[in-house]
Write a protein that holds these residues in place. Structure first.
Motif, PDB file in Angstrom:
ATOM      1  N   ALA A  77       0.817  -1.212   0.000  1.00 22.11           N
ATOM      2  CA  ALA A  77       0.000   0.000   0.000  1.00 22.11           C
ATOM      3  C   ALA A  77       0.856   1.269   0.000  1.00 22.11           C
ATOM      4  O   ALA A  77       0.526   2.240  -0.671  1.00 22.11           O
ATOM      5  N   CYS A  78       1.981   1.263   0.720  1.00 24.52           N
ATOM      6  CA  CYS A  78       2.808   2.474   0.789  1.00 24.52           C
ATOM      7  C   CYS A  78       3.553   2.741  -0.515  1.00 24.52           C
ATOM      8  O   CYS A  78       4.138   3.803  -0.697  1.00 24.52           O
ATOM      9  N   GLU A  79       3.552   1.785  -1.459  1.00 19.42           N
ATOM     10  CA  GLU A  79       4.215   1.971  -2.748  1.00 19.42           C
ATOM     11  C   GLU A  79       3.239   2.358  -3.854  1.00 19.42           C
ATOM     12  O   GLU A  79       3.663   2.642  -4.973  1.00 19.42           O
ATOM     13  N   PRO A 103      -6.059   8.388   4.102  1.00 17.75           N
ATOM     14  CA  PRO A 103      -5.395   7.305   3.388  1.00 17.75           C
ATOM     15  C   PRO A 103      -6.021   5.944   3.670  1.00 17.75           C
ATOM     16  O   PRO A 103      -6.614   5.723   4.717  1.00 17.75           O
ATOM     17  N   GLU A 104      -5.844   5.040   2.710  1.00 23.64           N
ATOM     18  CA  GLU A 104      -6.284   3.657   2.877  1.00 23.64           C
ATOM     19  C   GLU A 104      -5.234   2.928   3.727  1.00 23.64           C
ATOM     20  O   GLU A 104      -4.049   3.029   3.461  1.00 23.64           O
ATOM     21  N   CYS A 132       0.847  -0.600   6.464  1.00 21.38           N
ATOM     22  CA  CYS A 132       1.123   0.349   5.386  1.00 21.38           C
ATOM     23  C   CYS A 132      -0.132   1.153   5.076  1.00 21.38           C
ATOM     24  O   CYS A 132      -1.252   0.691   5.302  1.00 21.38           O
ATOM     25  N   GLN A 133       0.065   2.340   4.528  1.00 25.74           N
ATOM     26  CA  GLN A 133      -1.055   3.150   4.079  1.00 25.74           C
ATOM     27  C   GLN A 133      -0.785   3.623   2.663  1.00 25.74           C
ATOM     28  O   GLN A 133       0.343   3.930   2.307  1.00 25.74           O
ATOM     29  N   TRP A 134      -1.852   3.694   1.876  1.00 29.28           N
ATOM     30  CA  TRP A 134      -1.768   4.282   0.550  1.00 29.28           C
ATOM     31  C   TRP A 134      -2.167   5.739   0.676  1.00 29.28           C
ATOM     32  O   TRP A 134      -3.280   6.068   1.039  1.00 29.28           O
ATOM     33  N   LEU A 135      -1.228   6.620   0.378  1.00 25.57           N
ATOM     34  CA  LEU A 135      -1.475   8.047   0.371  1.00 25.57           C
ATOM     35  C   LEU A 135      -1.280   8.526  -1.058  1.00 25.57           C
ATOM     36  O   LEU A 135      -0.183   8.429  -1.604  1.00 25.57           O
ATOM     37  N   CYS A 136      -2.355   9.007  -1.690  1.00 24.85           N
ATOM     38  CA  CYS A 136      -2.274   9.486  -3.068  1.00 24.85           C
ATOM     39  C   CYS A 136      -1.107  10.465  -3.194  1.00 24.85           C
ATOM     40  O   CYS A 136      -0.961  11.373  -2.389  1.00 24.85           O
ATOM     41  N   ARG A 137      -0.285  10.271  -4.212  1.00 27.63           N
ATOM     42  CA  ARG A 137       0.933  11.073  -4.361  1.00 27.63           C
ATOM     43  C   ARG A 137       0.749  12.336  -5.190  1.00 27.63           C
ATOM     44  O   ARG A 137       1.712  12.995  -5.547  1.00 27.63           O
ATOM     45  N   CYS A 138      -0.484  12.690  -5.476  1.00 24.65           N
ATOM     46  CA  CYS A 138      -0.733  13.902  -6.250  1.00 24.65           C
ATOM     47  C   CYS A 138      -0.251  15.127  -5.475  1.00 24.65           C
ATOM     48  O   CYS A 138      -0.503  15.234  -4.274  1.00 24.65           O
ATOM     49  N   PRO A 139       0.428  16.061  -6.138  1.00 24.23           N
ATOM     50  CA  PRO A 139       0.907  17.253  -5.438  1.00 24.23           C
ATOM     51  C   PRO A 139      -0.206  18.215  -5.037  1.00 24.23           C
ATOM     52  O   PRO A 139       0.050  19.210  -4.378  1.00 24.23           O
TER      53      PRO A 139
END
Length: 168
Positions: A77-79, A103-104, A132-139
């Motif tokens: 998820a963190c990737e 985040p998920e 782990c968490q998925w954090l959208c990487r959009c600026p």
């Protein structure tokens, strides 16, 4: 988690991504694996060892599933990269993490399957491990609406192809 930058796909990367079937592309966009950002510490397994495991230890069903996504499904998820609302449709106001209130969080580490690919057990975090968490990487930082924003490095032909997909 959220400190690694958004991965910028090259024109060749976008062509490769859009060579996959609509359903798999749709799934990859929803899961945030179109532009994965590998963990800087890397895997404890070398690329050669991982290739051997995929070829010799994975079931044919697992190999087929993994190969049907642009960069595979083996991302934690963190990737995961940018959510599809931010990445391709320019709808940062609909960012997955804004919709879900954050985040998920990964609830398990994976699954154990039998020879036919059916899940027989889940691998879960130990009590002292941080999921782990998925954090959208959009600026855009998932704040405010940006309906006019579209990522510049998406090819015009790819935008046309995206318009033909039903992503909702």
């Amino acid at each position: 988690m959220g400190t690694r930058p958004q991965r910028k796909l090259t024109d060749a990367d976008w062509r490769y991504v859009f060579s996959f079937s609509g359903l798999r592309l749709h799934g990859a966009l929803i899961m945030g694996v179109v532009d994965p950002v590998p963990h800087p510490a890397g895997s404890p397994m070398s690329d050669e060892d991982a290739a051997w495991v995929r070829e010799h230890a994975w079931t044919p069903a697992l190999r087929e599933i993994d190969a049907s996504y642009p960069w595979g499904l083996e991302w934690s998820a963190c990737e995961q990269g940018t959510c599809w609302n931010c990445l391709v449709s320019g709808r940062c106001d609909l960012c997955v993490h804004r919709q879900h209130g954050g985040p998920e969080t990964e609830t398990d580490l994976g699954a154990v399957t039998d020879r036919s690919g059916c899940v027989v057990a889940r691998i879960v975090h130990a009590p002292d491990q941080t999921p782990c968490q998925w954090l959208c990487r959009c600026p855009c930082e998932q704040a405010g609406a940006h309906p006019d924003r579209v990522q510049e490095d998406v090819l015009e032909s790819d935008r046309t192809q995206l318009d033909q997909l039903t992503l909702f």
